[in-house]
Design a protein around this motif. Structure first.
Motif, PDB file in Angstrom:
ATOM      1  N   GLU A 155      54.429  71.930  38.523  1.00  0.00           N
ATOM      2  CA  GLU A 155      53.923  71.832  39.894  1.00  0.00           C
ATOM      3  C   GLU A 155      54.808  70.936  40.760  1.00  0.00           C
ATOM      4  OE1 GLU A 155      49.889  70.597  39.883  1.00  0.00           O
ATOM      5  OE2 GLU A 155      49.179  72.310  38.715  1.00  0.00           O
ATOM      6  N   GLY A 156      54.818  71.240  42.039  1.00  0.00           N
ATOM      7  CA  GLY A 156      55.548  70.410  42.990  1.00  0.00           C
ATOM      8  C   GLY A 156      57.029  70.725  42.994  1.00  0.00           C
ATOM      9  N   PHE A 165      64.280  63.290  33.635  1.00  0.00           N
ATOM     10  CA  PHE A 165      63.744  64.656  33.658  1.00  0.00           C
ATOM     11  C   PHE A 165      62.603  64.787  34.668  1.00  0.00           C
ATOM     12  CE2 PHE A 165      66.197  64.965  29.875  1.00  0.00           C
ATOM     13  CZ  PHE A 165      66.412  66.307  29.634  1.00  0.00           C
ATOM     14  N   TYR A 166      61.806  63.735  34.792  1.00  0.00           N
ATOM     15  CA  TYR A 166      60.656  63.780  35.697  1.00  0.00           C
ATOM     16  C   TYR A 166      61.053  63.642  37.160  1.00  0.00           C
ATOM     17  CZ  TYR A 166      58.592  62.628  31.172  1.00  0.00           C
ATOM     18  OH  TYR A 166      58.262  62.627  29.841  1.00  0.00           O
ATOM     19  N   SER A 167      62.328  63.305  37.437  1.00  0.00           N
ATOM     20  CA  SER A 167      62.764  63.037  38.809  1.00  0.00           C
ATOM     21  C   SER A 167      63.692  64.106  39.383  1.00  0.00           C
ATOM     22  CB  SER A 167      63.488  61.677  38.869  1.00  0.00           C
ATOM     23  OG  SER A 167      62.650  60.641  38.400  1.00  0.00           O
ATOM     24  N   ILE A 168      64.058  65.084  38.574  1.00  0.00           N
ATOM     25  CA  ILE A 168      64.977  66.128  39.040  1.00  0.00           C
ATOM     26  C   ILE A 168      64.283  67.018  40.079  1.00  0.00           C
ATOM     27  CG2 ILE A 168      66.205  68.229  38.327  1.00  0.00           C
ATOM     28  CD1 ILE A 168      66.925  66.778  35.730  1.00  0.00           C
ATOM     29  N   ARG A 169      64.903  67.159  41.226  1.00  0.00           N
ATOM     30  CA  ARG A 169      64.317  67.943  42.316  1.00  0.00           C
ATOM     31  C   ARG A 169      64.613  69.434  42.145  1.00  0.00           C
ATOM     32  NH1 ARG A 169      65.789  65.261  48.022  1.00  0.00           N
ATOM     33  NH2 ARG A 169      65.551  67.479  48.544  1.00  0.00           N
ATOM     34  N   HIS A 170      63.575  70.253  42.267  1.00  0.00           N
ATOM     35  CA  HIS A 170      63.722  71.690  42.105  1.00  0.00           C
ATOM     36  C   HIS A 170      64.683  72.284  43.143  1.00  0.00           C
ATOM     37  CE1 HIS A 170      59.540  72.142  39.959  1.00  0.00           C
ATOM     38  NE2 HIS A 170      60.310  71.212  39.424  1.00  0.00           N
ATOM     39  N   ASP A 171      64.540  71.870  44.390  1.00  0.00           N
ATOM     40  CA  ASP A 171      65.350  72.486  45.452  1.00  0.00           C
ATOM     41  C   ASP A 171      66.833  72.195  45.265  1.00  0.00           C
ATOM     42  OD1 ASP A 171      64.909  69.789  46.001  1.00  0.00           O
ATOM     43  OD2 ASP A 171      64.765  70.063  48.175  1.00  0.00           O
TER      44      ASP A 171
END
Length: 360
Positions: free
Chosen positions: A177-178, A144-150
């Protein structure tokens, strides 16, 4: 009716409210929302329709079972909106492309469905190859912490065309954020996590041709008769997840099928005669005992009530009963009685002392 109207219409929000309160009606946030229910739902509907809706700050806290994680829980009004969004738009649009063996967070599926599919795979494999096979067991590191938004937004836009729904989804995705990481605790995050590896599911089943494959969120396995082919599969999977900004963790391994598979809280293995045995994992047993001991302390401190204790233990028993765990359940019942029948606690109630499964 547009996809976005399915989210903000009053009837959708009311159904979403009823779903969000299930099992939580006693909580302060749910009770406060219910006091002014009609006004609250009408306001949410208007805010969504006019796109003046905003997310409230997350409540951030740690959980330690089954492993240490940071959870970001959203406000009650945001839970209602996400239920309306997931139930009316995301579920029907996302899940139609999912393979059968993607088990998590879907109506009609879940842990027991996944365990039954694994048992069926093992029986089919045995009829063709006996126990002479191999397992590639994979786990994504900090999924979950590594999924990229783009990349997630690109995947969503292939399935959702309504610009107003995209506005709401982008707001939810960008609430952390990020460009990396989605919050554990959001209902939408569960569906985002299923979608993010959907192409990998199809790649493994259709391109690599692995029939005996199953995934529950970031935990998945492949069963095959050829160890070298599984090594090839591992290299291809590493390329695929790497392109998504993910990596496999250190628990990823190839080993003989006769060693069994740890999956969904159970250790499932084939016998030499083709039987399938399912045992609660040792770590899960220890966690259950620790949890009972902790609940005893919380009960003594007045922080939980007996009904909560009994409900929690009954839930564990129901889970364990899906395996061959008769003697384990019997031992846990004795331990439960030892902890909760102190001081004449005959009402550590609700536990029927009947075994589950066939053996211990």
């Amino acid at each position: 009716m547009s996809e976005f109207e399915k989210v903000y219409q009053f009837e959708s929000l009311y159904r979403a409210y009823r779903a969000a309160r299930r099992g939580k009606r006693w909580k302060q946030a749910a009770a406060k929302f219910e006091v002014n229910l009609l006004e609250a739902l009408n306001l949410l509907s208007e805010q969504l329709r006019t796109k003046t809706y905003t997310l409230s700050p997350y409540n951030v806290f740690m959980v330690y079972e089954p492993k240490k994680r940071v959870v970001m829980s959203n406000s009650y009004k945001d839970k209602v909106v996400q239920h309306a969004l997931c139930d009316n738009v995301l579920q029907p649009n996302f899940t139609r492309s999912f393979i059968q063996d993607n088990y998590a967070s879907q109506v009609g599926k879940g842990t027991h469905y996944g365990l039954d599919r694994l048992e069926g795979f093992m029986r089919k494999f045995y009829r063709r190859n006996s126990v002479d096979g191999w397992v590639l067991k994979c786990d994504i590191s900090k999924y979950f912490y590594s999924i990229r938004h783009d990349l997630l937004k690109l995947l969503i836009r292939k399935r959702i065309a309504d610009p107003d729904v995209i506005w709401l989804l982008d707001m939810i995705i960008d609430s952390t954020e990020g460009n990396v990481g989605i919050p554990i605790g959001n209902q939408t995050s569960q569906l985002f996590a299923l979608l993010y590896l959907n192409d990998m599911d199809h790649f493994i089943k259709e391109k690599l041709g692995v029939k005996f494959y199953g995934r529950y969120m970031d935990d998945f396995y492949l069963i095959h008769e050829d160890k070298e082919y599984l090594r090839h599969c591992l290299r291809e999977i590493e390329k695929h997840v790497g392109a998504l900004g993910l990596s496999l963790n250190g628990k990823t391994n190839i080993y003989p099928l006769k060693n069994g598979i740890d999956f969904l809280g159970f250790h499932t293995y084939l016998t030499e005669t083709g039987g399938v045995v399912r045992k609660v994992r040792r770590k899960s047993k220890n966690n259950a005992r620790r949890k009972l001991k902790k609940m005893r302390h919380l009960l003594d401190e007045g922080k939980i009530d007996r009904a909560t204790v009994a409900q929690s233990y009954q839930s564990w028993r129901a889970h364990a009963s899906k395996g061959d765990c008769y003697h384990l359940i019997h031992r846990m019942d004795i331990y439960y009685d030892k902890l909760f029948k102190k001081e004449g606690d005959d009402d550590a109630k609700g536990i029927k002392h009947a075994g589950g499964g066939e053996q211990g």
